[in-house]
Structure formats: structure tokens, C-alpha cells
Design an enzyme around this catalytic site. Structure first.
Site, PDB file in Angstrom:
ATOM      1  N   ASN A   1       0.863  -1.185   0.000  1.00  0.00           N
ATOM      2  CA  ASN A   1       0.000   0.000   0.000  1.00  0.00           C
ATOM      3  C   ASN A   1       0.896   1.231   0.000  1.00  0.00           C
ATOM      4  OD1 ASN A   1      -1.854   2.018   0.449  1.00  0.00           O
ATOM      5  ND2 ASN A   1      -2.323   1.423   2.559  1.00  0.00           N
TER       6      ASN A   1
ATOM      7  N   LYS B   1       0.006   4.239  -0.287  1.00  0.00           N
ATOM      8  CA  LYS B   1      -0.653   5.422   0.293  1.00  0.00           C
ATOM      9  C   LYS B   1      -0.421   6.632  -0.633  1.00  0.00           C
ATOM     10  CE  LYS B   1       0.148   3.268   4.709  1.00  0.00           C
ATOM     11  NZ  LYS B   1       0.112   3.375   6.149  1.00  0.00           N
TER      12      LYS B   1
ATOM     13  N   HIS C   1      -9.539   1.229   4.616  1.00  0.00           N
ATOM     14  CA  HIS C   1      -8.256   1.246   5.328  1.00  0.00           C
ATOM     15  C   HIS C   1      -8.426   2.110   6.581  1.00  0.00           C
ATOM     16  CE1 HIS C   1      -4.119   2.305   6.296  1.00  0.00           C
ATOM     17  NE2 HIS C   1      -3.796   1.183   5.670  1.00  0.00           N
TER      18      HIS C   1
ATOM     19  N   GLU D   1      -6.777   4.393   7.858  1.00  0.00           N
ATOM     20  CA  GLU D   1      -6.562   5.838   7.678  1.00  0.00           C
ATOM     21  C   GLU D   1      -7.817   6.492   7.107  1.00  0.00           C
ATOM     22  OE1 GLU D   1      -2.911   5.466   5.461  1.00  0.00           O
ATOM     23  OE2 GLU D   1      -1.967   4.716   7.291  1.00  0.00           O
TER      24      GLU D   1
ATOM     25  N   GLU E   1      -5.860  -5.500  10.208  1.00  0.00           N
ATOM     26  CA  GLU E   1      -4.838  -4.482  10.420  1.00  0.00           C
ATOM     27  C   GLU E   1      -5.095  -3.775  11.745  1.00  0.00           C
ATOM     28  OE1 GLU E   1      -2.727  -3.225   6.639  1.00  0.00           O
ATOM     29  OE2 GLU E   1      -4.338  -1.822   6.949  1.00  0.00           O
TER      30      GLU E   1
ATOM     31  N   GLY F   1       2.219   1.452  10.801  1.00  0.00           N
ATOM     32  CA  GLY F   1       3.189   2.552  10.729  1.00  0.00           C
ATOM     33  C   GLY F   1       3.880   2.845  12.042  1.00  0.00           C
TER      34      GLY F   1
ATOM     35  N   SER G   1       3.119  -3.018  10.227  1.00  0.00           N
ATOM     36  CA  SER G   1       4.560  -3.121  10.478  1.00  0.00           C
ATOM     37  C   SER G   1       5.153  -4.469  10.079  1.00  0.00           C
ATOM     38  CB  SER G   1       4.872  -2.778  11.946  1.00  0.00           C
ATOM     39  OG  SER G   1       4.490  -1.441  12.230  1.00  0.00           O
TER      40      SER G   1
ATOM     41  N   GLY H   1       4.835   0.823   4.868  1.00  0.00           N
ATOM     42  CA  GLY H   1       6.204   1.360   4.809  1.00  0.00           C
ATOM     43  C   GLY H   1       7.194   0.471   4.072  1.00  0.00           C
TER      44      GLY H   1
HETATM   45  C1  PEP Z   1      -0.901  -0.167   6.006  1.00  0.00           C
HETATM   46  O1  PEP Z   1      -0.923   1.034   5.846  1.00  0.00           O
HETATM   47  O2  PEP Z   1      -1.817  -0.872   5.538  1.00  0.00           O
HETATM   48  C2  PEP Z   1       0.200  -0.746   6.760  1.00  0.00           C
HETATM   49  C3  PEP Z   1       0.103  -1.983   7.161  1.00  0.00           C
HETATM   50  O3  PEP Z   1       1.274   0.069   7.009  1.00  0.00           O
HETATM   51  P1  PEP Z   1       2.685  -0.368   7.679  1.00  0.00           P
HETATM   52  O4  PEP Z   1       3.122  -1.634   6.990  1.00  0.00           O
HETATM   53  O5  PEP Z   1       3.602   0.789   7.386  1.00  0.00           O
HETATM   54  O6  PEP Z   1       2.445  -0.571   9.126  1.00  0.00           O
END
Ligand code: PEP
Length: 264
Positions: free
Chosen positions: A11, A13, A95, A97, A177, A183, A223, A245
Site C-alpha cells: 500500500n 498510500k 483502510h 486511515e 490491520e 506505521g 509493520s 512502509g
Molecule cells: C498499512 O498502511 O496498511 C500498513 C500496514 O502500514 P505499515 O506496513 O507501514 O504498518
């Protein structure tokens, strides 16, 4: 136990210009050429998708959001037919966010899922609890509400739509998630993630039947890195990863996917 083909989706973003995306894919596409036992996708900005889907066909392309209406006065939104017309495979839905910053609800999430499945496209429905909800021991209730309200809103009675026509690649994927892991560098432990995935699969079994619960894939997100991907992917109910990330650098994400696809 039924074996499920793993699905890894990066992703991006709100990252990458067209030039940066192209440079990423020129390195990433050959690096994942040898991975045949997993689906590999990237969720990119709508601005990037038309040229990427044309140039890099070995990658499954996803939008990060998609509206349920066919067309109309929905400023800033994109429809399934627009995405389909440029060979986008599907979209992320709800998601965290978007839940936190853009007013996404379980109802609107369900409507988006219904539109995607109705168009024969893939939907990756994201669910997960906040840190307060986990610490207070309410995380199972939160997941149950997110799932039941979204599924009720889809209005899809016959869940064959979620399974699609390719037995290895159901159209609907769930992404667990936990918000506290996104993040933050603090991934769920493999035991915590497995427990939540087993809970989600149990909910699917109770509400949609054994076949749907065994065939739908549940990705873990939060993460995920090269360091923890093996252990997470070795869990019986974890069928891939949604990666933020660690999907931004081509070499790193290619290694992560290659390693994750090997874990059983
Ligand atoms: C995400 O935004 O779906 C995500 C899992 O981010 P990260 O891997 O950075 O934690």
C-alpha cells in the site's frame, strides 16, 4: 485444512510520483519474476494506475478506495467501471486511515465491497481495532461489529460473489490491520495475529458457512518487515500481508514478498 494461495499487497498510500513509480516497477517486476506461488499486488494512487497497469502486467494493481455508485456527483471519488477500464484488479476498502480521517464507516465499507464484487473485481476489506480497544479487551467485539455491519450493508445474499470464479483467487480478501500496529514499528506478534485471524475465520464460518470461511484469504497488515514476515506467514490462518512502509523500496519489498511466499 484447505491451503490458500497467499496474497501480498503493498500500500503506497499518498506516495510516489509517476517517475518514482516507474523506477520502482522497473526494479520490482524482474525481482519478483520467480515468485509463482503467491499473488503480488500494489495499491497506488489513481493518478498512477493507468500507465502502470499498461506497462507492468505481472503485478496486480489496486486502487486505495472506490465508490459504490456507477457515476454521478461524487467529487473526488472513482468508480469500479473507471478502474476496470484501465485494467485495475480491485481496491482496498476502509483502510484505517480512511476510517480515521475520511469518515469511512462500516456501512460505506460494505457498499464499496458490494460494488467491487458486483463488477467482478477484487475487494480487500480492512478491519482492526485501536490500541484502546485492544487494551480494554474489546477487540473481538470491535471486529465482530466491523464485519457484521459491513457484510449486512453489502446486501449480497449469495456469497458466491465473494468467492468469484477462480478457485485459487477469491474476489474478497479480508485484511486484519490492528490500528496500533500500522506505521508504528510495533507489529502484532504472530500469536496475536493468528488469534485475531482465527477469530475472523470463525466469524466467517458462523455467518457465511464453512466453504466461504475456508476459501477466503485473510491478510495481516501492520509493520510487516523482512524480519517478521516468515513467522507471521507461517501461521495457519494468515494468508498474506498488506504492507505499507516496507513496500516503498523495490528491493526491500521484492525480498519481503519472496520470503513470505516461501513460508508455510
Ligand atoms: C498499512 O498502511 O496498511 C500498513 C500496514 O502500514 P505499515 O506496513 O507501514 O504498518
Amino acid at each position: 485444512m484447505m491451503s490458500r494461495r497467499k496474497i501480498f499487497v503493498g500500500n503506497w498510500k499518498m506516495n510516489k510520483t509517476p517517475q518514482e513509480a516507474q523506477a520502482f516497477c522497473e526494479a520490482f517486476a524482474p525481482a519478483i519474476g520467480g515468485v509463482s506461488n503467491a499473488d503480488i499486488g500494489l495499491a497506488a494512487s489513481n493518478l498512477l494506475l493507468p500507465s502502470l497497469t499498461t506497462r507492468f502486467r505481472g503485478i496486480q494493481w489496486f486502487a486505495q478506495n472506490c465508490h459504490w455508485a456507477a457515476s454521478g456527483a461524487f467529487t473526488g471519488e472513482v468508480s469500479t467501471s473507471m478502474l476496470k477500464s484501465v485494467d485495475v484488479s480491485g481496491s482496498l476498502v476502509a483502510h484505517s486511515e480512511r476510517r480515521q480521517m475520511c469518515g469511512e464507516t462500516n456501512l460505506s465499507a460494505g457498499q464499496r465491497v458490494a460494488a467491487l464484487l458486483g463488477a467482478g473485481m477484487q475487494a480487500i476489506l480492512c478491519v482492526g481495532e485501536t490500541l484502546t480497544e485492544r487494551d480494554s479487551g474489546r477487540w473481538t467485539d470491535v471486529l465482530k461489529t466491523q464485519l457484521s455491519e459491513a457484510f449486512e450493508a453489502t446486501g449480497i445474499k449469495h456469497w458466491t460473489a465473494a468467492l468469484g470464479s477462480d478457485p485459487e483467487r477469491p474476489l474478497l480478501t479480508l485484511a486484519y490491520e490492528p490500528v496500533w500496529a500500522i506505521g508504528t514499528g510495533r507489529a502484532a506478534t504472530s500469536a496475536q495475529a493468528q488469534e485475531a485471524h482465527a477469530f475472523i475465520r470463525g466469524w466467517l464460518k458462523e455467518n457465511l458457512g464453512t466453504e466461504v470461511s475456508q476459501r477466503l484469504r485473510i491478510q495481516y497488515g501492520g509493520s510487516v518487515t523482512l524480519q517478521n514476515v516468515d513467522e507471521l506467514m507461517s501461521m495457519p490462518d494468515i494468508d498474506g500481508a498488506l504492507v505499507g512502509g516496507a513496500s516503498l523500496k523495490a528491493e526491500d519489498f521484492a525480498q519481503l514478498v519472496t520470503r513470505g511466499a516461501k513460508s508455510v
